[in-house]
Design an enzyme around this catalytic site. Sequence first.
Site, mmCIF file in Angstrom:
data_model
loop_
_atom_site.group_PDB
_atom_site.id
_atom_site.type_symbol
_atom_site.label_atom_id
_atom_site.label_comp_id
_atom_site.label_asym_id
_atom_site.label_seq_id
_atom_site.Cartn_x
_atom_site.Cartn_y
_atom_site.Cartn_z
ATOM 1 N N HIS A 64 3.040 -3.075 -4.463
ATOM 2 C CA HIS A 64 1.958 -2.112 -4.659
ATOM 3 C C HIS A 64 0.744 -2.501 -3.831
ATOM 4 O O HIS A 64 0.413 -3.673 -3.691
ATOM 5 C CB HIS A 64 1.625 -1.906 -6.143
ATOM 6 C CG HIS A 64 1.021 -3.067 -6.868
ATOM 7 N ND1 HIS A 64 -0.327 -3.343 -6.826
ATOM 8 C CD2 HIS A 64 1.558 -4.017 -7.662
ATOM 9 C CE1 HIS A 64 -0.584 -4.402 -7.589
ATOM 10 N NE2 HIS A 64 0.543 -4.840 -8.101
ATOM 11 N N GLU A 211 -0.904 0.875 -9.078
ATOM 12 C CA GLU A 211 -0.089 0.123 -10.044
ATOM 13 C C GLU A 211 -0.959 -0.464 -11.137
ATOM 14 O O GLU A 211 -0.600 -0.460 -12.311
ATOM 15 C CB GLU A 211 0.676 -0.992 -9.312
ATOM 16 C CG GLU A 211 1.715 -1.702 -10.184
ATOM 17 C CD GLU A 211 1.197 -2.964 -10.883
ATOM 18 O OE1 GLU A 211 1.974 -3.569 -11.637
ATOM 19 O OE2 GLU A 211 0.019 -3.340 -10.701
ATOM 20 N N GLU A 212 -2.118 -0.982 -10.730
ATOM 21 C CA GLU A 212 -2.958 -1.741 -11.667
ATOM 22 C C GLU A 212 -3.564 -0.868 -12.764
ATOM 23 O O GLU A 212 -4.076 -1.374 -13.754
ATOM 24 C CB GLU A 212 -4.077 -2.479 -10.910
ATOM 25 C CG GLU A 212 -3.597 -3.546 -9.925
ATOM 26 C CD GLU A 212 -3.031 -4.790 -10.601
ATOM 27 O OE1 GLU A 212 -3.017 -4.853 -11.843
ATOM 28 O OE2 GLU A 212 -2.586 -5.687 -9.868
ATOM 29 N N ASP A 234 6.578 -8.308 -6.572
ATOM 30 C CA ASP A 234 5.222 -8.512 -7.096
ATOM 31 C C ASP A 234 4.940 -10.008 -7.176
ATOM 32 O O ASP A 234 5.781 -10.820 -6.782
ATOM 33 C CB ASP A 234 5.098 -7.842 -8.479
ATOM 34 C CG ASP A 234 3.690 -7.321 -8.759
ATOM 35 O OD1 ASP A 234 2.720 -8.017 -8.389
ATOM 36 O OD2 ASP A 234 3.550 -6.242 -9.345
ATOM 37 N N HIS A 323 -5.638 -11.889 -10.471
ATOM 38 C CA HIS A 323 -6.729 -11.106 -11.056
ATOM 39 C C HIS A 323 -8.031 -11.919 -11.056
ATOM 40 O O HIS A 323 -8.797 -11.900 -12.011
ATOM 41 C CB HIS A 323 -6.372 -10.602 -12.462
ATOM 42 C CG HIS A 323 -5.333 -9.516 -12.442
ATOM 43 N ND1 HIS A 323 -5.337 -8.443 -13.299
ATOM 44 C CD2 HIS A 323 -4.262 -9.336 -11.626
ATOM 45 C CE1 HIS A 323 -4.304 -7.658 -13.033
ATOM 46 N NE2 HIS A 323 -3.638 -8.177 -12.023
HETATM 47 ZN ZN LIG Z 1 -1.882 -7.195 -11.083
#
Ligand SMILES: [Zn+2]
Length: 358
Positions: A64, A211-212, A234, A323
């Site tokens: 993504h 995606e997030e 991912d 993150h």
């Molecule tokens: Zn993520």
Amino acid sequence: MDERTAFLKEITEAFGPPGLEDDVAAILRRRTEEFCQIGRDNIGSFIATKKGTSAEPKIMVAGHMDEVAFMVTDVESNGFVRLRPLGGWWPHVLLGQRVRVRTRKGEFLGIVGSKPPHDLKAEERKQVLDWPDIFVDLGVGEGFDVLEATGVRRGDFAVPHAPFETLANPNQHVVKAWDNRVGCALAVDLLRELKDAEHPNTVYGVATVQEEIGLRGAATSAEQVMPDIAFAIDVGLARDTPGYKGAEKAQEKLGAGAAILLLEGHVVSHPRLVRFVLKVAEEEQIPHHVTSIEGGGTDAARFQITGRGIPSMAICVPSRYIHSHSSLVDRRDYEATLKLLTAVVKRLDARTVAEIRG
Ligand SMILES: [Zn+2]
């Protein structure tokens, strides 16, 4: 800097909040357009198609493009800016960090303000700030009209500012957005590996959007491609740092090769597909380990329930500190995952796919 490192630097540093992933797509396009057919879905997911010796089966390999980021929700009259998170942030990791805000007048550096400890009350020290208390300083100061200079307004996007760097360990690169530019990079580097190789299928190297904030481009891109098998690529969660119980013995560590995801949230990876991938990894002696993620998940969760169902799973690159501004990936894990994906795709002929689908 070698060619691939330069590519990884460019793609991780690119500006790509959920909903505004065009810069990332342009980089991926440049890397594939010579030998792939390029398309997009209606909300921007990137789709590069590489036909092998057969039109079918159709194999989708997707990362993504979006990163955890922010939207400007308020601009105060004195020029300070308030944000709303796009994706999962622990505000703890933000104070004192820098962000890049993109406005109609350009891109501007901002600082997420923090109070010095000297002025913190005892109870404030123990708290993690909540979003209404977090603000960005774009250069507020007497005699300078920050609003006029930057043009910042509600709806502008911001991303972490965190340049690509290499640690003392030459295999480890630190930068924002390994989640999930590593997946996008692998999807297109896989296509490059297949450029002059035979493969008994058609491969769709995909980079999804949003995606997030809920696996949104996964839904639209899989609907467009309608593959026979789908892989989400991912980041995996490296659990090899202080704070994790049993960290010294963790399987999920930097340098442990490709992470094969068995379970994410409530989603079980397709068991026959998992077995096939593990067999390939063992036979080709590619470093790998199995893992699971309890909270959250990958685009594979959405691929699996597209149409009448698509056998799907996620293959991941272990990463620390995702993150945040400083996520970490080991270069050897990138190479191992690329090797595994290439070997897997080369073996996915019509008969093998039929056996997996059952
Ligand atoms: Zn993520």
